[in-house]
Design a protein around this motif. Structure first.
Motif, PDB file in Angstrom:
ATOM      1  N   UNK A   1       0.560  -0.768  -0.079  1.00  0.00           N
ATOM      2  CA  UNK A   1      -0.256   0.226   0.323  1.00  0.00           C
ATOM      3  C   UNK A   1       0.894   1.255  -0.902  1.00  0.00           C
ATOM      4  N   UNK A   2       2.219   1.384   0.982  1.00  0.00           N
ATOM      5  CA  UNK A   2       2.826   2.193   0.720  1.00  0.00           C
ATOM      6  C   UNK A   2       3.726   2.268  -0.643  1.00  0.00           C
ATOM      7  N   UNK A   3       3.906   1.689  -0.919  1.00  0.00           N
ATOM      8  CA  UNK A   3       4.388   1.122  -2.409  1.00  0.00           C
ATOM      9  C   UNK A   3       3.755   1.711  -3.296  1.00  0.00           C
ATOM     10  N   UNK A   4       2.215   1.635  -3.438  1.00  0.00           N
ATOM     11  CA  UNK A   4       1.034   2.762  -4.327  1.00  0.00           C
ATOM     12  C   UNK A   4       1.029   3.874  -4.248  1.00  0.00           C
ATOM     13  N   UNK A   5       1.292   3.962  -3.252  1.00  0.00           N
ATOM     14  CA  UNK A   5       1.227   5.549  -2.558  1.00  0.00           C
ATOM     15  C   UNK A   5       2.305   6.132  -3.182  1.00  0.00           C
ATOM     16  N   UNK A   6       3.776   5.445  -2.613  1.00  0.00           N
ATOM     17  CA  UNK A   6       5.002   6.223  -3.654  1.00  0.00           C
ATOM     18  C   UNK A   6       4.907   6.278  -4.974  1.00  0.00           C
TER      19      UNK A   6
ATOM     20  N   UNK B   1       5.432  -4.892  -3.575  1.00  0.00           N
ATOM     21  CA  UNK B   1       5.644  -3.598  -3.516  1.00  0.00           C
ATOM     22  C   UNK B   1       5.404  -3.348  -5.393  1.00  0.00           C
ATOM     23  N   UNK B   2       5.558  -4.121  -5.567  1.00  0.00           N
ATOM     24  CA  UNK B   2       5.455  -4.263  -7.625  1.00  0.00           C
ATOM     25  C   UNK B   2       4.017  -4.350  -7.993  1.00  0.00           C
ATOM     26  N   UNK B   3       3.213  -5.248  -6.672  1.00  0.00           N
ATOM     27  CA  UNK B   3       2.043  -5.092  -6.993  1.00  0.00           C
ATOM     28  C   UNK B   3       1.342  -3.520  -6.572  1.00  0.00           C
ATOM     29  N   UNK B   4       1.832  -3.026  -6.119  1.00  0.00           N
ATOM     30  CA  UNK B   4       1.221  -1.602  -5.560  1.00  0.00           C
ATOM     31  C   UNK B   4       1.865  -0.277  -6.171  1.00  0.00           C
ATOM     32  N   UNK B   5       2.487  -0.554  -6.953  1.00  0.00           N
ATOM     33  CA  UNK B   5       3.635   0.082  -8.126  1.00  0.00           C
ATOM     34  C   UNK B   5       2.673  -0.576  -9.114  1.00  0.00           C
ATOM     35  N   UNK B   6       1.833  -1.134  -9.534  1.00  0.00           N
ATOM     36  CA  UNK B   6       1.361  -2.121 -11.184  1.00  0.00           C
ATOM     37  C   UNK B   6      -0.305  -0.820 -10.290  1.00  0.00           C
TER      38      UNK B   6
ATOM     39  N   UNK C   1       2.651  -0.601 -19.899  1.00  0.00           N
ATOM     40  CA  UNK C   1       3.126  -1.195 -18.206  1.00  0.00           C
ATOM     41  C   UNK C   1       4.409  -0.708 -18.772  1.00  0.00           C
ATOM     42  N   UNK C   2       5.779  -0.106 -17.759  1.00  0.00           N
ATOM     43  CA  UNK C   2       7.007  -0.256 -18.379  1.00  0.00           C
ATOM     44  C   UNK C   2       7.228  -1.460 -17.361  1.00  0.00           C
ATOM     45  N   UNK C   3       8.902  -1.902 -17.716  1.00  0.00           N
ATOM     46  CA  UNK C   3       9.536  -2.952 -16.872  1.00  0.00           C
ATOM     47  C   UNK C   3       9.597  -2.938 -15.482  1.00  0.00           C
ATOM     48  N   UNK C   4       9.160  -3.670 -14.908  1.00  0.00           N
ATOM     49  CA  UNK C   4       9.064  -3.487 -13.038  1.00  0.00           C
ATOM     50  C   UNK C   4       9.382  -4.842 -12.612  1.00  0.00           C
ATOM     51  N   UNK C   5      10.217  -4.621 -11.980  1.00  0.00           N
ATOM     52  CA  UNK C   5      11.325  -5.850 -11.255  1.00  0.00           C
ATOM     53  C   UNK C   5      10.614  -6.170  -9.864  1.00  0.00           C
ATOM     54  N   UNK C   6      11.376  -7.234  -9.736  1.00  0.00           N
ATOM     55  CA  UNK C   6      10.661  -7.719  -8.019  1.00  0.00           C
ATOM     56  C   UNK C   6      11.403  -8.840  -7.858  1.00  0.00           C
ATOM     57  N   UNK C   7      11.125  -9.183  -6.076  1.00  0.00           N
ATOM     58  CA  UNK C   7      11.748 -10.675  -5.802  1.00  0.00           C
ATOM     59  C   UNK C   7      10.858 -11.273  -4.618  1.00  0.00           C
TER      60      UNK C   7
END
Length: 376
Positions: A218-223, A246-251, A262-268
Motif C-alpha cells: 500500500x505504501x509502495x502504491x502511494x509512493x 511492492x511491485x503489485x502496489x506499483x502496478x 506498463x514499463x518494466x518492473x522488477x521484483x523479488x
C-alpha cells in the motif's frame, strides 16, 4: 506437459550435502561450553525456537516455516520446534523471544523484524547459553551463524534485468526510472539498494526514489502515485521494485493513472502473483531465492550449535560477513536467480516451487506461457 528436471541449484546440492554430513554425525565436535550451546543431543532431542518476521510476504508461512520444520525433523526426530511470527512488530518479536527463552529452548533461529533492535534478543539468548542462527537477515548482537542470500547480488541481478528490459524496448537512455526500495529497518533492503545502485547509477536517470516501511504494498502504491505526479507517467520508462508485493502496489498506481503500456518492473521472492504478472507481461522479472536450501542450512546450523558441533558449510563452505554493529559472523550466502518469462519453467517449476497448475489459473490460461505448457 513434459516436466523439465535439469535445473538443480548449487545451493540445493550444498545444503543436501550439509544435511547428510550432520545426519551421519560427521561434523567436528567442539564440546560446547554452555555459553554457546553444545549440551544437547540428537538422541534425546531438544527445543529449537524459530522466529520469523512477518506474513505480508507469502514466503514465510508457505515455505520457510514448513521447509525448516521438515529439515529439522530429518536431522533430529525427537526435537521440538517452537514457532512464532512477529507480524512485522519489533516489540512482539521481543516478547516472543522472551517467552521461548523462558520455556527453555536450546537454540534460536531468528529472522529479525529490525536488525538493530534484535540485538537485545541475541544478547538475552547468549546470556542464557542459547546460541543464535541469524536467518535471512543479519541481526546485531553477535549471532553464531548466518544464512541468507548474497543480498547485494540480488540488487545487482534486479538492476541488470531492468537495464536489459530497457534495452529490449529501446528505452535505454530515455526517460527516468523510479526506485521503490525495501524497509529501512531491514539490513537486507540496504544491500538490495546498494547492489541495484551499483548497476543503475550512470546508466539510467533516477527520477524518484523511496524507502518503504514494512515492505508495504500500500505504501509502495502511494509512493508510485507521488512519482507519477512529480515525473509524469509518460516519462517513467522503468521501475525498480525491491520485491513482488511492492511491485503489485506499483502496478496498481500505474493502472490507476491510466498507463496502458506498463514499463518494466522488477521484483523479488518469486511469489505466485509475481510469477503470474511475469508471464502476463505486467512485471518484467522477479528474483527466485531457493528457500528450501536456506531453511535446510539453518536447521543444520541449529543442530550443530545445540549439540556442540562445527557447521562446516555446504558445497562452498563458510564465508565471513560483518553485522551492522561490527561483529564478524560465519555465514553461508546462497545465489539468487533472475526469473523472466523465458525461464519460469526451468526455475520455479522445475525446482518444485510451483506447478504449472498453480501458475496457470483461469485468469492466466491464455498467456503464451500457459498455452505453451499445455502443448508440451
Amino acid at each position: 506437459m513434459q516436466k523439465r528436471t535439469g535445473f538443480v541449484s548449487r545451493a540445493a546440492v550444498g545444503a543436501a550435502a550439509a544435511l547428510a554430513l550432520l545426519a551421519a554425525g560427521c561434523a567436528t565436535t567442539t564440546g560446547g561450553d554452555g555459553a554457546n550451546g553444545g549440551d544437547a543431543s540428537v538422541e534425546k532431542g531438544f527445543k529449537v525456537g524459530l522466529l520469523l518476521p512477518e506474513s505480508k510476504t507469502a514466503r514465510y508461512e508457505k515455505f520457510d516455516k514448513p521447509y525448516f520444520e521438515q529439515a529439522l525433523a530429518e536431522l533430529c526426530e525427537k526435537c521440538e520446534l517452537s514457532y512464532q511470527n512477529a507480524d512485522q512488530e519489533t516489540a512482539k518479536q521481543q516478547a516472543q523471544a522472551e517467552a521461548m527463552l523462558t520455556e527453555g529452548i536450546d537454540v534460536l533461529v531468528l529472522d529479525a523484524v529490525d536488525a538493530e533492535a534484535a540485538g537485545k534478543i541475541v544478547k538475552d539468548a547468549k546470556g542464557q547459553g542459547v546460541p543464535v542462527v541469524a536467518y535471512d537477515r543479519l541481526a546485531h548482537g553477535g549471532v553464531d551463524y548466518y544464512v541468507s542470500f548474497d543480498n547485494r547480488k540480488v540488487g545487482e541481478v534486479q538492476g541488470r534485468a531492468l537495464i536489459e528490459a530497457l534495452e529490449k524496448e529501446g528505452a535505454a537512455g530515455e526517460g527516468q526510472i523510479v526506485m521503490i526500495n525495501g524497509s529501512p529497518t531491514d539490513p537486507n533492503a540496504a544491500d538490495f539498494k546498494a547492489g541495484a545502485h551499483a548497476v543503475l547509477d550512470g546508466e539510467v536517470e533516477i527520477g524518484a526514489e523511496y524507502d518503504t516501511p514494512d515492505w508495504s504494498p500500500d505504501r509502495a502504491q502511494t509512493q508510485m502515485e507521488q512519482a507519477i505526479t512529480s515525473i509524469g507517467a509518460d516519462d517513467i520508462v522503468g521501475v525498480y521494485s525491491a520485491n513482488d508485493g511492492m511491485a503489485q502496489g506499483v502496478l496498481a498506481a500505474l493502472k490507476s493513472a491510466g498507463v496502458d503500456e506498463i514499463p518494466p518492473i522488477t521484483g523479488q521472492d518469486a511469489e505466485i502473483h509475481g510469477i503470474q504478472r511475469v508471464i502476463s507481461g505486467e512485471q518484467y522479472m522477479t528474483v527466485y531465492k531457493a528457500i528450501r536450501p536456506e531453511a535446510e542450512t539453518a536447521a543444520a546450523m541449529a543442530v550443530a550449535l545445540a549439540t556442540g558441533e562445527d557447521y562446516a558449510g555446504g558445497e562452498d563452505g563458510l564465508t565471513e560477513v560483518e553485522s551492522g554493529d561490527g561483529e564478524k559472523v560465519k555465514a553461508v550466502l546462497l545465489d539468487p536467480i533472475a526469473v523472466t518469462e523465458d525461464n519460469v519453467e526451468e526455475t520455479v517449476v522445475s525446482d518444485g516451487f510451483y506447478t504449472i497448475e498453480d501458475i496457470c489459473t483461469e485468469a492466466y490460461a491464455t498467456t503464451d506461457f500457459c498455452t505453451s505448457a499445455d502443448d508440451s
